[in-house]
Design a protein around this motif. Structure first.
Motif, short mmCIF file in Angstrom:
data_model
loop_
_atom_site.label_atom_id
_atom_site.label_comp_id
_atom_site.label_asym_id
_atom_site.label_seq_id
_atom_site.Cartn_x
_atom_site.Cartn_y
_atom_site.Cartn_z
N PRO A 158 -3.04 -35.95 -60.37
CA PRO A 158 -2.40 -36.36 -59.12
C PRO A 158 -3.25 -37.37 -58.33
O PRO A 158 -2.71 -38.17 -57.57
CB PRO A 158 -2.25 -35.04 -58.36
CG PRO A 158 -3.20 -34.09 -58.97
CD PRO A 158 -3.37 -34.53 -60.40
N ALA A 159 -4.56 -37.35 -58.53
CA ALA A 159 -5.43 -38.27 -57.80
C ALA A 159 -5.06 -39.73 -58.07
O ALA A 159 -5.16 -40.59 -57.18
CB ALA A 159 -6.89 -38.02 -58.17
N GLU B 197 -2.14 -44.83 -51.57
CA GLU B 197 -3.08 -45.38 -50.57
C GLU B 197 -3.18 -46.89 -50.66
O GLU B 197 -3.49 -47.56 -49.68
CB GLU B 197 -4.46 -44.75 -50.74
CG GLU B 197 -4.54 -43.32 -50.25
CD GLU B 197 -5.95 -42.79 -50.23
OE1 GLU B 197 -6.65 -42.87 -51.28
OE2 GLU B 197 -6.37 -42.31 -49.17
N LYS B 198 -2.92 -47.45 -51.83
CA LYS B 198 -2.96 -48.90 -52.02
C LYS B 198 -1.62 -49.57 -51.70
O LYS B 198 -1.46 -50.76 -51.92
CB LYS B 198 -3.41 -49.24 -53.44
CG LYS B 198 -4.86 -48.86 -53.70
CD LYS B 198 -5.29 -49.21 -55.11
CE LYS B 198 -6.73 -48.86 -55.35
NZ LYS B 198 -7.67 -49.60 -54.54
N GLY B 199 -0.65 -48.79 -51.25
CA GLY B 199 0.62 -49.36 -50.82
C GLY B 199 1.77 -49.25 -51.80
O GLY B 199 2.84 -49.81 -51.57
N VAL B 200 1.58 -48.53 -52.90
CA VAL B 200 2.67 -48.33 -53.86
C VAL B 200 3.60 -47.24 -53.33
O VAL B 200 3.15 -46.15 -52.97
CB VAL B 200 2.12 -47.95 -55.25
CG1 VAL B 200 3.26 -47.62 -56.21
CG2 VAL B 200 1.25 -49.06 -55.81
N LYS B 201 4.88 -47.54 -53.26
CA LYS B 201 5.88 -46.58 -52.78
C LYS B 201 6.43 -45.80 -53.97
O LYS B 201 6.96 -46.38 -54.92
CB LYS B 201 7.01 -47.34 -52.07
CG LYS B 201 8.18 -46.46 -51.65
CD LYS B 201 7.85 -45.63 -50.43
CE LYS B 201 9.08 -44.91 -49.92
NZ LYS B 201 9.05 -43.48 -50.12
N LEU B 202 6.29 -44.48 -53.91
CA LEU B 202 6.83 -43.60 -54.95
C LEU B 202 7.70 -42.56 -54.27
O LEU B 202 7.25 -41.85 -53.37
CB LEU B 202 5.70 -42.91 -55.72
CG LEU B 202 4.76 -43.83 -56.51
CD1 LEU B 202 3.55 -43.05 -57.02
CD2 LEU B 202 5.49 -44.49 -57.65
N ALA C 61 -2.93 -51.44 -61.79
CA ALA C 61 -1.60 -50.82 -61.73
C ALA C 61 -0.98 -51.03 -60.35
O ALA C 61 0.21 -51.37 -60.25
CB ALA C 61 -1.70 -49.33 -62.03
N ALA C 62 -1.77 -50.87 -59.30
CA ALA C 62 -1.25 -51.08 -57.94
C ALA C 62 -0.78 -52.51 -57.77
O ALA C 62 0.33 -52.76 -57.27
CB ALA C 62 -2.32 -50.73 -56.91
N ALA D 230 -4.09 -42.37 -55.16
CA ALA D 230 -4.78 -43.65 -55.01
C ALA D 230 -3.78 -44.80 -54.97
O ALA D 230 -3.94 -45.75 -54.17
CB ALA D 230 -5.78 -43.85 -56.16
N LEU D 231 -2.74 -44.76 -55.79
CA LEU D 231 -1.71 -45.80 -55.77
C LEU D 231 -0.99 -45.82 -54.42
O LEU D 231 -0.74 -46.90 -53.86
CB LEU D 231 -0.70 -45.58 -56.90
CG LEU D 231 -1.19 -45.82 -58.32
CD1 LEU D 231 -0.10 -45.44 -59.32
CD2 LEU D 231 -1.63 -47.26 -58.53
#
Length: 158
Positions: free
Chosen positions: A86-87, A94-99, A66-67, A91-92
């Motif tokens: 929420p975890a 932390e992997k660089g996904v901007k939300l 997904a990331a 995790a996303l």
């Protein structure tokens, strides 16, 4: 570049409220489920595929895939992200996904969870993760359906 029109926590993933109210409200045309268990279960994936209205695309990924999808996405779609906890979103992030925002929609009673807000339950660990998500710059709100007034999660953590 696709646009995330909704990132929602709902332990039921796809169900009537998501399919009707949120799809219409957001104009979403591509649902992305992020759930390790569902991504590995062909039967569950088939059930989810059958639940999606015609004309709406569906992808089901584990966190890593997904990331990668969200970071490298070059389509022009309106994405509805769905995860059970929420975890997954932390995790996303932390992997660089901007939300920009995450909507808490359905977190039912379970072992180690207690009432958080109205019919939403959360464990102490999940509350800590809410705080980490907010500290990372993502706003969070509780909102079951679009017509409900939203409640800022940061005000519920004190």
């Amino acid at each position: 570049m696709s646009e995330v029109v909704l990132a929602r926590i709902d332990d039921r993933l796809i169900h009537g409220q998501v399919m009707t109210a949120w799809l219409q409200y957001t104009g979403g045309n591509h649902i992305v489920i992020i759930d390790e268990e569902t991504a590995k279960d062909d039967f569950l994936k088939t059930v989810m595929e059958m639940s999606v209205p015609e004309g709406v695309k569906l992808d089901i990924f584990g966190i890593d895939d997904a990331a990668e999808f969200l970071i490298n996405d070059n389509d022009d779609e309106k994405l509805l992200l769905l995860a059970k906890t929420p975890a997954v979103y932390y995790a996303l992030i932390e992997k660089g996904v901007k939300l920009d925002e995450i909507v808490v929609g359905g977190m039912g009673a379970a072992k180690n969870r207690s009432k958080f807000y109205k019919n939403i339950s959360a464990s102490e660990d999940e509350k800590v993760i809410f705080g980490k998500i907010i500290d990372a710059g993502t706003s969070m709100k509780v909102q079951i359906v679009p017509s409900d007034k939203s409640t800022d999660v940061s005000g519920l953590l004190s």
